[in-house]
Design a protein around this motif. Structure first.
Motif, PDB file in Angstrom:
ATOM      1  N   ILE A 100       0.830  -1.211   0.000  1.00 57.81           N
ATOM      2  CA  ILE A 100       0.000   0.000   0.000  1.00 57.81           C
ATOM      3  C   ILE A 100       0.858   1.252   0.000  1.00 57.81           C
ATOM      4  O   ILE A 100       0.617   2.198  -0.765  1.00 57.81           O
ATOM      5  CB  ILE A 100      -0.948  -0.016   1.215  1.00 57.81           C
ATOM      6  N   ILE A 101       1.884   1.282   0.850  1.00 54.16           N
ATOM      7  CA  ILE A 101       2.761   2.453   0.926  1.00 54.16           C
ATOM      8  C   ILE A 101       3.469   2.684  -0.404  1.00 54.16           C
ATOM      9  O   ILE A 101       3.540   3.818  -0.910  1.00 54.16           O
ATOM     10  CB  ILE A 101       3.786   2.278   2.057  1.00 54.16           C
ATOM     11  N   ALA A 102       4.028   1.628  -0.990  1.00 59.86           N
ATOM     12  CA  ALA A 102       4.789   1.767  -2.236  1.00 59.86           C
ATOM     13  C   ALA A 102       3.900   2.286  -3.372  1.00 59.86           C
ATOM     14  O   ALA A 102       4.276   3.236  -4.086  1.00 59.86           O
ATOM     15  CB  ALA A 102       5.412   0.423  -2.613  1.00 59.86           C
ATOM     16  N   ILE A 103       2.753   1.669  -3.554  1.00 61.59           N
ATOM     17  CA  ILE A 103       1.864   2.073  -4.653  1.00 61.59           C
ATOM     18  C   ILE A 103       1.285   3.463  -4.404  1.00 61.59           C
ATOM     19  O   ILE A 103       1.198   4.290  -5.326  1.00 61.59           O
ATOM     20  CB  ILE A 103       0.747   1.037  -4.838  1.00 61.59           C
ATOM     21  N   LEU A 104       0.881   3.735  -3.170  1.00 61.26           N
ATOM     22  CA  LEU A 104       0.287   5.032  -2.846  1.00 61.26           C
ATOM     23  C   LEU A 104       1.253   6.174  -3.116  1.00 61.26           C
ATOM     24  O   LEU A 104       0.885   7.186  -3.734  1.00 61.26           O
ATOM     25  CB  LEU A 104      -0.151   5.049  -1.383  1.00 61.26           C
ATOM     26  N   THR A 105       2.491   6.046  -2.666  1.00 60.64           N
ATOM     27  CA  THR A 105       3.464   7.124  -2.868  1.00 60.64           C
ATOM     28  C   THR A 105       3.812   7.286  -4.345  1.00 60.64           C
ATOM     29  O   THR A 105       4.019   8.411  -4.814  1.00 60.64           O
ATOM     30  CB  THR A 105       4.739   6.870  -2.048  1.00 60.64           C
ATOM     31  N   LEU A 106       3.871   6.197  -5.081  1.00 63.81           N
ATOM     32  CA  LEU A 106       4.155   6.285  -6.515  1.00 63.81           C
ATOM     33  C   LEU A 106       3.045   7.045  -7.230  1.00 63.81           C
ATOM     34  O   LEU A 106       3.308   7.954  -8.036  1.00 63.81           O
ATOM     35  CB  LEU A 106       4.291   4.883  -7.103  1.00 63.81           C
ATOM     36  N   VAL A 107       1.805   6.695  -6.938  1.00 67.18           N
ATOM     37  CA  VAL A 107       0.663   7.308  -7.615  1.00 67.18           C
ATOM     38  C   VAL A 107       0.502   8.775  -7.223  1.00 67.18           C
ATOM     39  O   VAL A 107       0.268   9.640  -8.072  1.00 67.18           O
ATOM     40  CB  VAL A 107      -0.626   6.520  -7.313  1.00 67.18           C
ATOM     41  N   LEU A 108       0.633   9.078  -5.941  1.00 68.44           N
ATOM     42  CA  LEU A 108       0.450  10.455  -5.488  1.00 68.44           C
ATOM     43  C   LEU A 108       1.507  11.392  -6.058  1.00 68.44           C
ATOM     44  O   LEU A 108       1.210  12.540  -6.410  1.00 68.44           O
ATOM     45  CB  LEU A 108       0.473  10.512  -3.960  1.00 68.44           C
ATOM     46  N   LYS A 109       2.750  10.915  -6.146  1.00 68.44           N
ATOM     47  CA  LYS A 109       3.790  11.763  -6.725  1.00 68.44           C
ATOM     48  C   LYS A 109       3.534  11.973  -8.210  1.00 68.44           C
ATOM     49  O   LYS A 109       3.694  13.075  -8.745  1.00 68.44           O
ATOM     50  CB  LYS A 109       5.164  11.121  -6.502  1.00 68.44           C
TER      51      LYS A 109
END
Length: 291
Positions: free
Chosen positions: A47-56
């Motif tokens: 969740i952390i990896a995908i969330l930060t990738l998408v938000l950036k």
């Protein structure tokens, strides 16, 4: 998509992690259902990896690769551990916690700290605007991750097959990779996360290098707290009186894979100093397994 709470997503990932772990803590506390513990931890990384990738929203190649690597690791480990605990039954780690809300809360808090801190390299890379060309450190890190996950996954499957065989009931696992190290899965885990850190290095600058605390925390956790010490103590209590087990332990590296003939011939001081054969793992008289 820019900044959310802070430029490195540290606050955001902390909030998401605490919320996710709190949800599963409530489930565990109310329903006394602890089979989802490891699944909750592993999938939190995803969740952390995908969330930060998408938000950036930068979608740099390095960001995508590291996110995919963490996602593969998290889903593989989470699903494996979930299927294993559903097959084997209750998680013995919680035998002394189920009726103690304080201890249970401490465990879930510690798990949240583990997820957030170990995720730091991929979090900071995904939050960064820097995108240097792919270099040797990227390749080395990716190779380390690949070697580590292959070792971890292979060791997990070998031990599962061993434990599921009726002929091995009451025995310790000493087949496959377990011939060369008493904890090959932990070796793979540590190695792959150091690989993630190495692959993140080209992006890091200034205080961002503090993300090294992630793999350091993981390594110390497995070496001194909830990993090897607990399993060594459990194995010593179950098998410590068996001569075959004593021979296995004295000739098998605790973490770093080595041929038994080589490891068994090394002097005790060398094992302690360079191969992590810590006194913590051998509390009995003369450094022998306790019975």
């Amino acid at each position: 998509m820019g900044t959310v709470l802070d430029s490195h997503f540290l606050a955001l990932t902390a909030i998401v992690t605490v919320g996710y772990q709190l949800l599963f803590f409530i489930i565990t506390a109310l329903l006394r259902f602890d089979k989802v513990t490891d699944f909750a931890g592993s999938t939190n990384f995803v969740i952390i990896a995908i969330l930060t990738l998408v938000l950036k929203g930068a979608w740099h190649f390095r960001q995508i690769v590291l996110t995919v690597l963490v996602t593969i690791w998290g889903l593989r480990l989470g699903l494996f551990l979930l299927m294993r605990i559903l097959q084997w039954g209750e998680d013995r780690r919680f035998d002394k916690m189920r009726d103690n809300l304080g201890k249970l809360a401490f465990f879930w808090t510690f798990q949240a700290v583990w997820v957030w801190s170990v995720s730091l390299p991929v979090t900071v890379v995904n939050a960064s605007d820097r995108n240097p060309s792919i270099e040797a450190r990227d390749i080395i890190g990716w190779i380390m991750w690949f070697v580590g996950i292959c070792i971890e996954a292979t060791a997990d499957q070998q031990k599962l097959a061993f434990k599921n065989s009726p002929s091995n009931r009451g025995k310790w696992c000493n087949v496959g990779l377990w011939k060369y190290t008493r904890h090959p899965n932990y070796f793979g885990e540590i190695f792959l996360w150091w690989g993630i850190f190495v692959a993140s290095a080209p992006v890091l600058s200034g205080a961002e290098w503090l993300v090294i605390l992630g793999p350091i925390f993981l390594t110390l956790l497995l070496l001194f707290v909830s990993g090897i010490p607990l399993l060594e103590s459990s194995a010593d209590k179950r098998y410590g009186q068996l001569e075959e087990y004593r021979v296995y332990k004295n000739t098998t590296s605790p973490l770093i894979p080595l041929p038994p003939a080589v490891y068994g011939a090394l002097p005790a001081w060398f094992k302690v100093a360079f191969l992590l054969e810590l006194p913590l793992y051998n509390p009995g008289p003369g450094g022998d397994p306790i019975s």
